[in-house]
Design a protein around this motif. Structure first.
Motif, PDB file in Angstrom:
ATOM      1  N   GLN B  42       5.385  -9.509  36.459  1.00 50.49           N
ATOM      2  CA  GLN B  42       6.818  -9.646  36.227  1.00 50.49           C
ATOM      3  C   GLN B  42       7.224 -11.117  36.338  1.00 50.49           C
ATOM      4  OE1 GLN B  42       9.468  -6.968  38.244  1.00 50.49           O
ATOM      5  NE2 GLN B  42       8.056  -5.242  38.080  1.00 50.49           N
ATOM      6  N   SER B  43       8.462 -11.369  35.998  1.00 51.72           N
ATOM      7  CA  SER B  43       8.968 -12.731  36.027  1.00 51.72           C
ATOM      8  C   SER B  43       9.363 -13.128  37.446  1.00 51.72           C
ATOM      9  CB  SER B  43      10.180 -12.843  35.096  1.00 51.72           C
ATOM     10  OG  SER B  43      10.577 -14.189  34.973  1.00 51.72           O
ATOM     11  N   LEU B  44       9.747 -14.375  37.595  1.00 50.74           N
ATOM     12  CA  LEU B  44      10.222 -14.855  38.885  1.00 50.74           C
ATOM     13  C   LEU B  44      11.692 -14.480  39.049  1.00 50.74           C
ATOM     14  CD1 LEU B  44       7.954 -16.988  37.834  1.00 50.74           C
ATOM     15  CD2 LEU B  44       8.774 -18.351  39.742  1.00 50.74           C
ATOM     16  N   MET B  45      11.997 -13.928  40.199  1.00 49.75           N
ATOM     17  CA  MET B  45      13.375 -13.568  40.490  1.00 49.75           C
ATOM     18  C   MET B  45      13.875 -14.426  41.642  1.00 49.75           C
ATOM     19  SD  MET B  45      14.058 -11.364  38.240  1.00 49.75           S
ATOM     20  CE  MET B  45      15.671 -10.894  38.836  1.00 49.75           C
ATOM     21  N   LEU B  46      14.951 -15.140  41.413  1.00 45.27           N
ATOM     22  CA  LEU B  46      15.499 -16.002  42.446  1.00 45.27           C
ATOM     23  C   LEU B  46      16.055 -15.140  43.569  1.00 45.27           C
ATOM     24  CD1 LEU B  46      16.287 -18.885  43.353  1.00 45.27           C
ATOM     25  CD2 LEU B  46      18.465 -18.536  42.170  1.00 45.27           C
TER      26      LEU B  46
END
Lengths: 112, 116
Positions: B42-46
């Motif tokens: 998955q992508s990076l989530m802040l």
């Protein structure tokens, strides 16, 4: 709400070919568009970035094409090599707000 | 170029324990650091923005009492996962901007947290 849409989710390219990854954004206030490369188990590393005042930026085999009116930008990897196999993320941010909004990522595989 | 380090690189802990992750800017001072979480494929989530000398700013849906952030100096931010549970298992990554180098942000190598 996904503010930066990225495609394709995965991509297989033959060695020596051109890899193309696309992103589209919604927020017209974005004014900085970086691309990151991430290898498994590692943090992302900046590849190349562009501002909206230019339509193209090239660094070595990597080129960003930017279309402000369409709110789209893309990464082109020329002469793709097996070592380019990684996950690529586009991102966007705006001046005065340091937060980066990431795309969903593209898993690139370069085959011999 | 600027370097951001993280420690530890991986940690395995039992459910209910607390884990501290350090993020350091090695050759520049960072008034702001960012903490991300990345689940597999998955992508990076802040998660939050760490501000030196003041309270962190958390993204919507991130529990501030569970993910404690301390930015005590211009080169160090820490993320403490309190009472960790298996669902907290993830790849945690910090980033910082070198104020001398425009908008470019440098990312740490990440910390793999596994909660048993």
């Amino acid at each position: 709400q996904q503010q930066v849409k990225q495609s394709p989710q995965s991509l297989i390219v033959q060695k020596g070919g051109i890899s193309i990854i696309n992103c589209a954004y919604e927020n017209t206030a974005f004014d900085y568009f970086p691309w990151y490369q991430q290898f498994p188990g590692k943090g992302p590393a900046l590849l190349i970035a562009i501002r909206p005042d230019v339509s193209e930026k090239k660094e070595g085999r990597f080129t960003i094409s930017f279309n402000k009116s369409a709110k789209q930008f893309s990464l082109h990897i020329m002469d793709s090599q097996p070592g380019d196999s990684a996950t690529y993320f586009c991102a966007a941010s705006r001046s005065g707000n340091e937060k980066l909004t990431f795309g969903t990522g593209t898993r690139l595989t370069i085959i011999p | 170029g600027a370097v951001v380090s993280q420690h530890p690189s991986r940690v395995i802990c039992k459910s209910g324990t607390s884990v501290k992750i350090e993020c350091r800017s090695l050759d520049f001072q960072a008034t702001t650091m960012f903490w991300y979480r990345q689940f597999p494929k998955q992508s990076l989530m802040l998660m939050a923005t760490s501000n030196e000398g003041s309270k962190a700013t958390y993204e919507q849906g991130v529990e501030k009492d569970k993910f404690l952030i301390n930015h005590a100096s211009l080169t160090l931010s820490t993320l403490t996962v309190t009472s960790a549970h298996p669902e907290d298992s993830s790849f945690y990554i910090c980033s910082a901007r070198d104020p001398r180098g425009g908008p470019r942000k440098f990312f740490g190598p990440g910390t793999r947290l596994t909660v048993l």
